[in-house]
Design a protein around this motif. Structure first.
Motif, PDB file in Angstrom:
ATOM      1  N   LYS A  49       0.834  -1.206   0.000  1.00 59.36           N
ATOM      2  CA  LYS A  49       0.000   0.000   0.000  1.00 59.36           C
ATOM      3  C   LYS A  49       0.864   1.250   0.000  1.00 59.36           C
ATOM      4  N   GLU A 100       3.928   1.589  -1.192  1.00 61.63           N
ATOM      5  CA  GLU A 100       4.537   1.725  -2.515  1.00 61.63           C
ATOM      6  C   GLU A 100       3.529   2.217  -3.547  1.00 61.63           C
ATOM      7  N   SER A 101       2.275   1.754  -3.463  1.00 65.59           N
ATOM      8  CA  SER A 101       1.274   2.211  -4.426  1.00 65.59           C
ATOM      9  C   SER A 101       0.950   3.691  -4.224  1.00 65.59           C
ATOM     10  N   MET A 102       0.938   4.158  -2.973  1.00 66.38           N
ATOM     11  CA  MET A 102       0.718   5.590  -2.716  1.00 66.38           C
ATOM     12  C   MET A 102       1.886   6.414  -3.242  1.00 66.38           C
ATOM     13  N   GLN A 103       3.101   5.917  -3.053  1.00 62.36           N
ATOM     14  CA  GLN A 103       4.283   6.624  -3.555  1.00 62.36           C
ATOM     15  C   GLN A 103       4.271   6.677  -5.076  1.00 62.36           C
ATOM     16  N   ASN A 104       3.814   5.621  -5.734  1.00 61.89           N
ATOM     17  CA  ASN A 104       3.731   5.605  -7.196  1.00 61.89           C
ATOM     18  C   ASN A 104       2.703   6.604  -7.715  1.00 61.89           C
ATOM     19  N   LEU A 105       1.694   6.917  -6.896  1.00 66.47           N
ATOM     20  CA  LEU A 105       0.691   7.921  -7.274  1.00 66.47           C
ATOM     21  C   LEU A 105       1.173   9.347  -7.026  1.00 66.47           C
ATOM     22  N   GLY A 106       2.364   9.483  -6.454  1.00 60.35           N
ATOM     23  CA  GLY A 106       2.925  10.808  -6.201  1.00 60.35           C
ATOM     24  C   GLY A 106       2.530  11.391  -4.854  1.00 60.35           C
ATOM     25  N   ILE A 107       1.997  10.564  -3.955  1.00 61.82           N
ATOM     26  CA  ILE A 107       1.600  11.029  -2.632  1.00 61.82           C
ATOM     27  C   ILE A 107       2.811  10.979  -1.704  1.00 61.82           C
TER      28      ILE A 107
END
Length: 71
Positions: free
Chosen positions: A9, A11-18
């Motif tokens: 989760k 890593e997925s937030m970081q990939n969204l630019g958060i």
């Protein structure tokens, strides 16, 4: 595993630019202003020191204070 799910989760937030670990916070209201607002006002954004936490079964009560007062 819970740890693997949390990392996924994150890593997925970081990939969204958060920014998952922000280094600043914009405080929009102080405690004194909040005391004068109507009950049920939404969108309050404040910061302060957590002074007290009382856990009573499933309920938790806390007191937060800043340089203008406490609630």
């Amino acid at each position: 595993m819970v740890t693997k799910d949390r990392i996924k989760k994150l890593e997925s937030m970081q990939n969204l630019g958060i920014n998952v670990y922000p280094d600043s916070y914009s405080k929009e209201h102080n405690i004194n202003e909040i005391r004068t607002m109507e009950i049920g006002t939404k969108g309050i954004k404040t910061a302060g020191r957590l002074m007290e936490v009382r856990v009573m079964g499933k309920l938790t009560f806390s007191r937060i204070s800043d340089n203008t007062g406490s609630i």
